[in-house]
Scaffold this motif. Structure first.
Motif, short mmCIF file in Angstrom:
data_model
loop_
_atom_site.label_atom_id
_atom_site.label_comp_id
_atom_site.label_asym_id
_atom_site.label_seq_id
_atom_site.Cartn_x
_atom_site.Cartn_y
_atom_site.Cartn_z
N CYS A 92 0.83 -1.19 0.00
CA CYS A 92 0.00 0.00 0.00
C CYS A 92 0.88 1.26 0.00
O CYS A 92 2.07 1.20 0.33
N ALA A 93 0.28 2.36 -0.37
CA ALA A 93 0.98 3.63 -0.44
C ALA A 93 -0.02 4.75 -0.15
O ALA A 93 -1.24 4.55 -0.17
N CYS A 138 10.05 2.14 -7.65
CA CYS A 138 9.43 2.81 -6.50
C CYS A 138 10.31 2.64 -5.26
O CYS A 138 11.12 1.72 -5.17
N ILE A 178 6.13 2.73 -1.21
CA ILE A 178 5.17 1.63 -1.14
C ILE A 178 5.63 0.66 -0.05
O ILE A 178 6.78 0.21 -0.05
N VAL A 214 -1.98 -1.43 -3.41
CA VAL A 214 -1.26 -1.45 -4.68
C VAL A 214 -1.18 -2.88 -5.18
O VAL A 214 -1.02 -3.82 -4.38
#
Length: 300
Positions: A165-166, A186, A234, A254
């Motif tokens: 997740c982010a 990322c 992330i 994500v």
């Protein structure tokens, strides 16, 4: 043999020296030494060999120590059974749990347990790494792992899901990943693993591995969660840490088609092998298994 002397002998062995055993028992070193001599006279054998640096058990001492542990466990179990007949559980339990899981979910449950069983006292440790329960003097440990120790008793409570997740702000600055390989461009935040993290992801029988260079690592999940929410990258987090933030819109999952493998697939309650755990220990284990299983984050 005198049960009090056997208990003193077990304390001496566990403490490693007479002075520390005396402190634990609330008596002087000379009193502990006298108890040891009395027990050796009763046993008709030398139980401990005194070296320049420590006490070492002789063969008779090893045998007596093992039997002594079982005897004391039986006595504690018997007392707990007797107490339970009076509808009041008594005892003392030392429990350890991971910091993130403990802070977020288990700590409130332990307060409920303490209120329900006022005769049981608790000593609570928040630690992510407790390897030797005996040396650490832990009765019950909660651990997230895929491989519980074979020389302990491990009871599975529930599976642990992980997710990537982010923050919405981070995903505005960086194009959201569409396939696992996109993660390499990322910033990756994760539990401690090393300079390279091989992240495995699964989707409908398909498995992919991506080698990543972590931008930030920490075993303290609250800190890791704060970093993800602040837009540092992330994060790979257990769902019990991220679910409420996702629910409130502070974080965005994500690669939702893929299920990442984290550092542990299930939550276990782990104890040392014992045929007769105390009633207090059994009550806490039963309580945790039941109440944790009711929590929405582990039940949906």
């Amino acid at each position: 043999m005198d049960l009090n002397l056997i208990e003193a002998f077990v304390d001496i062995v566990d403490a490693g020296n007479l002075a520390e055993a005396g402190r634990r028992r609330g008596v002087t070193r000379s009193q502990v030494s006298r108890q040891l001599r009395e027990l050796e006279q009763q046993a008709g054998a030398q139980l401990l060999r005194r070296t320049t640096r420590r006490l070492e058990m002789t063969e008779p001492g090893q045998a007596l120590y093992q039997h002594g542990l079982r005897i004391l466990q039986e006595v504690a179990s018997a007392q707990a059974e007797i107490d339970s007949l009076g509808k009041t559980l008594r005892g003392h339990v030392r429990v350890s749990m991971p910091t993130g899981l403990g802070d977020a979910f288990v700590a409130p449950l332990l307060l409920q347990f303490a209120q329900r069983y006022p005769g049981i006292t608790l000593r609570v440790f928040f630690a992510n790494r407790v390897v030797d329960l005996i040396a650490s003097e832990i009765d019950v440990a909660l651990r997230v792992t895929s491989s519980p120790p074979l020389d302990h008793v491990a009871r599975e409570i529930c599976p642990i899901d992980w997710e990537l997740c982010a923050s919405p702000a981070y995903l505005e600055r960086v194009a959201p990943p569409r396939v696992p390989a996109d993660l390499t461009r990322c910033h990756f935040l994760c539990p401690p693993y090393g300079t390279r993290f091989v992240l495995a992801l699964n989707r409908e029988g398909q498995r992919e591995e991506v080698e990543l260079a972590p931008h930030l690592q920490s075993e303290h999940f609250r800190f890791l969660l704060q970093a993800v929410r602040a837009g540092h990258g992330i994060g790979l987090l257990p769902r019990y840490m991220s679910w409420d933030e996702v629910r409130q819109g502070h974080l965005v999952p994500v690669l939702t088609d893929w299920k990442p493998e984290g550092l542990g697939s299930s939550l276990y309650v782990i104890t040392t092998p014992s045929r007769h755990p105390t009633m207090a220990t059994r009550a806490l284990i039963a309580f945790l298994k039941e109440e944790i299983g009711k929590l929405p984050v582990f039940n949906g």
